[in-house]
Design an enzyme around this catalytic site. Structure first.
Site, PDB file in Angstrom:
ATOM      1  CE  LYS A  77      -2.380  -1.152   3.676  1.00 41.33           C
ATOM      2  NZ  LYS A  77      -1.886  -2.527   3.876  1.00 41.33           N
ATOM      3  CB  CYS A 103      -9.983   1.039  15.701  1.00 45.84           C
ATOM      4  SG  CYS A 103      -9.440   2.734  15.533  1.00 45.84           S
ATOM      5  CG  MET A 104      -7.611   4.085  19.133  1.00 44.08           C
ATOM      6  SD  MET A 104      -7.665   5.156  20.572  1.00 44.08           S
ATOM      7  CE  MET A 104      -9.082   6.158  20.208  1.00 44.08           C
ATOM      8  CG  MET A 155      -8.460  -3.570  14.732  1.00 46.63           C
ATOM      9  SD  MET A 155      -8.925  -2.103  15.664  1.00 46.63           S
ATOM     10  CE  MET A 155      -7.317  -1.536  16.223  1.00 46.63           C
ATOM     11  N   GLY A 170      -4.422   1.302  13.910  1.00 43.01           N
ATOM     12  CA  GLY A 170      -4.704   1.110  12.493  1.00 43.01           C
ATOM     13  C   GLY A 170      -4.750   2.373  11.677  1.00 43.01           C
ATOM     14  CD  GLN A 171      -8.621   5.620  12.105  1.00 46.34           C
ATOM     15  OE1 GLN A 171      -9.135   6.371  11.292  1.00 46.34           O
ATOM     16  NE2 GLN A 171      -9.115   5.455  13.316  1.00 46.34           N
TER      17      GLN A 171
END
Length: 811
Positions: free
Chosen positions: A85, A169-170, A344, A381-382
């Protein structure tokens, strides 16, 4: 092929693909001529736009376009490597369907309007009922973007209904850290991966989700180093292939496994008694559950974990008792250094706070903490879930720098720093994400008191759980108004009343904060397309229009606009006017205004000018005697943390108990919120894939990535598929109590689920798995569980070749 070779191979393929443009530019690899005239691109630094790893890239710009991407060899995070990516990140700017003008829904259709009209519409909606306005962003907000949103809402509107999708998510990682150490975010850093003897993955798949980090460990093996990898998971993944041990557990029973390790450490007398006596207390939950619980003695703790014998844990989890003993023996050894990684799998959990606490507790109980390679570490994840959502505090209950709206002294500190009148900040927490959207999708006359919602840098129409309830319920509610700032059409823009075209990544200035406390800066490099504009500017422009309409909260103590900025000559710059926004460096002004907020919890971020010179700096960053600036790799450790008192080995200086001690928690195993039964006999888990990031809004516009993984699928065990009468690639129906989707079944594909389990990735907007997910939340963090609910499958009477062709992206 080892992981490093794989990444290098991907680099060559991606570099070639990266240069192919339909605009007529000649093909070229990074560092070569890209316009066919012998001129080289101009190179700039930036963090990658995707996950929380924070890899640095070199961005090649020519003729006003990004034409090449390289991994940055000067960056400690990735040492010149990128994942597939990352090598394609420049292409996210150039999808054919970029949004380029504001669109207002009139008569059921989105029609072009001016920016002045768009800003005026939003401001007047807020003025009608400021308390009914909500702001929803994400860990993709840059630090300045999140900071202006936070200031607008809490210092301006006295409204705490602001949330990031990072709640999804966190949030459980946050409550785990805070309830254990009294302060958020990991104590270690990525160096732990270079120095651990044992690496345990707790329900995560870093080979695909954080491949550059995982390559650090695999690369050690290629140099002859010994490192033991243990995968504790509910399905086999590419990570499993590299591990010496795979422990497959029944969903939700990670709680029992963690307690089983603690029991063995005590039973065998191998826990680190000195570490525990000097640095820890024991804790248990109250009823109802609370963030800080109540004290318990060591004897009470010993008795609580005593029933989690290896045999009992095997009965609950399905993991053989000898594997539980193996984990207990490893944690009991002082000659090893053990790092735990999770993401996650532990966070998106109906008992997410509990499992986070328990893994921290194992490390504390065993003394595997505070040395390089000994660390419990959550990944994100971000790209700025840490830097923006957690540190800036863009959550309904939080204020910048680890403060809370419920604490009067914290409110007064922020009011002083923001120079707003005392009492401006409300003491009542706003709605958490799931509640915020539930209220927005509920008719006003039935208690739905959020009427206007502004979304930036996220796609809730695809990422929220139980979409029928939490997003699609908005349809038909005439008094509800949804504003979506986006770069491409998405599941969220489908129901938007106003769509705002946004700048993306290097089309604007920015600052991120990654998973190891590293703050990273970049400058704008290219112009956004059409009339797209920066999210930060949008928020300031809305605030200014509110100021013009007479909203008193848009003025500070001195009667000045709360976002007023002056140039070097002392003249106010009208930054709310787009032509003047870049007359000064707004990002720098906002970031330097924010920095003092970070000092209270010793999260001291580096000065802006230092970030310009570096590939990110890990906080706390302190000034040295010679005028330089020093980052911190290991928090709470006397050999590295400048805030640990001299002579102390470990100091948890923000401890819950105010005595420099961390908390070892007991939380019992509890069943999942929804488990399989006779009708819905499968476990359903959702997640990501290597090629796509989150909802695919960006990566599905990158042809090489889309061709590699064109659509979502349903992973199924071959015996279950045979029993159901499914063939590989057949489109089947997946159903839960909330809805249904159709997707092709993939048997023995990249991931392999056990019998009775299904896995579906969530990147595909044409196969929205979140139409069927549960939405049950952890009672403390309020983070939803996306990893387990009950499902069933059935035939739909049609089939397609497995992974043969994906849905067409809208032109």
């Amino acid at each position: 092929m080892n992981r490093r070779d794989f990444i290098k191979f991907s680099a060559m393929a991606a570099a070639t693909a990266m240069a192919r443009r339909k605009s007529g530019a000649a093909e070229a690899g990074p560092g070569e001529a890209s316009n066919g005239e012998g001129n080289s691109p101009e190179w700039h630094k930036a963090p990658c736009r995707f996950c929380g790893t924070g890899c640095h890239v070199r961005v090649g710009v020519q003729d006003g376009r990004v034409v090449a991407i390289q991994g940055d060899e000067k960056a400690d995070v990735n040492n010149g490597l990128l994942c597939v990516k990352g090598y394609h990140v420049g292409m996210i700017l150039y999808g054919k369907d970029r949004l380029t003008q504001p669109l207002l829904r009139e008569g059921g259709e989105l029609k072009p309007v001016s920016w002045d009209k768009a800003i005026d519409v939003i401001a007047k909606r807020i003025m009608e009922d400021p308390d009914a306005f909500g702001f929803y962003g994400s860990g993709q907000w840059t630090i300045p973007e999140g900071y202006v949103a936070q200031k607008l809402m809490k210092a301006g509107l006295s409204n705490n209904h602001i949330e990031p999708n990072a709640r999804l998510c966190m949030a459980s990682a946050v409550t785990g850290f805070v309830s254990t150490y009294g302060v958020d975010e990991p104590a270690g850093c990525y160096q732990d991966l270079d120095e651990c003897d044992v690496l345990i993955m707790w329900g995560n798949n870093p080979a695909e989700m954080h491949p550059v980090l995982f390559s650090r460990v695999i690369d050690r093996r290629s140099r002859g180093e010994k490192v033991r990898l243990i995968d504790i998971s509910t399905r086999r993944t590419r990570t499993t292939e590299f591990c010496q041990d795979y422990l497959e557990f029944r969903p939700q029973t990670d709680l029992a496994i963690a307690n089983g390790i603690a029991h063995l450490l005590i039973q065998n007398g191998t826990f680190d008694r000195e570490f525990v006596d000097r640095y820890c207390h024991f804790r248990q939950d109250t009823e109802p559950d609370s963030l800080f619980g109540k004290p318990m003695s060591f004897e009470e703790y010993r008795q609580a974990v005593a029933k989690y014998t290896p045999e009992y844990v095997e009965e609950l989890s399905g993991v053989p008792a000898e594997k539980i003993r193996m984990l207990g023996e490893l944690f009991g050894r002082r000659d090893l250094r053990i790092t735990s990684l999770w993401c996650m799998g532990m966070n998106q959990h109906s008992r997410g706070t509990a499992i986070n606490r328990l893994v921290h507790g194992i490390h504390l109980l065993s003394g595997h903490f505070g040395r390089p390679g000994d660390a419990p570490t959550s990944l994100t994840g971000q790209p700025s879930a840490c830097g923006t959502a957690r540190e800036v505090g863009t959550l309904a209950h939080a204020l910048p720098g680890g403060r809370l709206v419920a604490k009067e002294d914290h409110r007064r500190q922020c009011e002083k720093l923001w120079n707003v009148p005392e009492g401006r900040i409300s003491s009542k927490p706003g709605y958490h994400t799931v509640k915020l959207w539930e209220k927005f999708c509920t008719p006003t006359n039935q208690g739905g008191d959020i009427r206007t919602l502004f979304v930036q840098v996220t796609n809730p129409g695809q990422s929220l759980p139980n979409l029928h309830k939490h997003f699609r319920g908005k349809k038909g509610l005439e008094d509800k108004f949804l504003v979506v700032s986006e770069v491409y059409p998405s599941a969220s823009t489908e129901l938007a009343d106003l769509v705002l075209p946004a700048s993306l990544w290097v089309e604007k200035n920015g600052i991120f904060g990654n998973s190891e406390r590293r703050t990273q800066q970049w400058y704008k490099m290219v112009e956004p397309p059409g009339d797209a504009r920066d999210d930060c500017w949008m928020t300031i422009a809305i605030a200014r229009r509110l100021y013009e309409l007479g909203h008193s909260g848009m003025k500070d103590r001195d009667g000045q606009f709360i976002f007023a900025m002056k140039n070097d000559e002392g003249e106010e710059v009208p930054i709310w006017q787009w032509p003047h926004y870049y007359d000064i460096n707004v990002d720098k002004r906002l970031y330097e205004e924010y920095r003092p907020f970070t000092w209270m919890k010793h999260k001291n971020v580096a000065p802006y000018d230092e970030l310009v010179k570096a590939r990110g700096l890990r906080w706390p960053v302190v000034e040295t005697d010679d005028g330089g600036w020093r980052e911190t790799r290991f928090r709470f450790s006397g050999f590295d943390d400048p805030f640990v008192e001299e002579g102390k080995r470990i100091q948890f200086y923000h401890s819950v108990t105010k005595d420099d001690r961390a908390l070892i928690w007991f939380n019992p195993y509890e069943p999942a919120a929804e488990e399989p039964d006779k009708e819905f006999r499968y476990w359903l888990c959702t997640g990501r894939v290597l090629e796509h990031w989150h909802t695919g809004t960006m990566t599905m516009r990158v042809p090489p990535l889309r061709r590699s993984m064109p659509h979502a699928y349903i992973e199924m065990h071959p015996d279950d598929a045979a029993e159901e009468g499914f063939s590989n690639g057949e489109v089947i129906q997946l159903m839960t109590r909330r809805g249904q989707i159709e997707a092709p079944v993939w048997i023995e594909g990249r991931g392999r689920v056990p019998r009775g389990s299904l896995f579906v990735p969530f990147f595909d907007e044409h196969r929205l798995v979140n139409l069927v997910t549960l939405g049950a939340v952890c009672p403390i963090s309020k983070e939803p569980d996306y990893k387990k609910c009950a499902a069933k499958v059935g035939k739909v009477g049609s089939s397609t070749p497995a992974m043969a062709k994906g849905p067409e992206v809208r032109p």
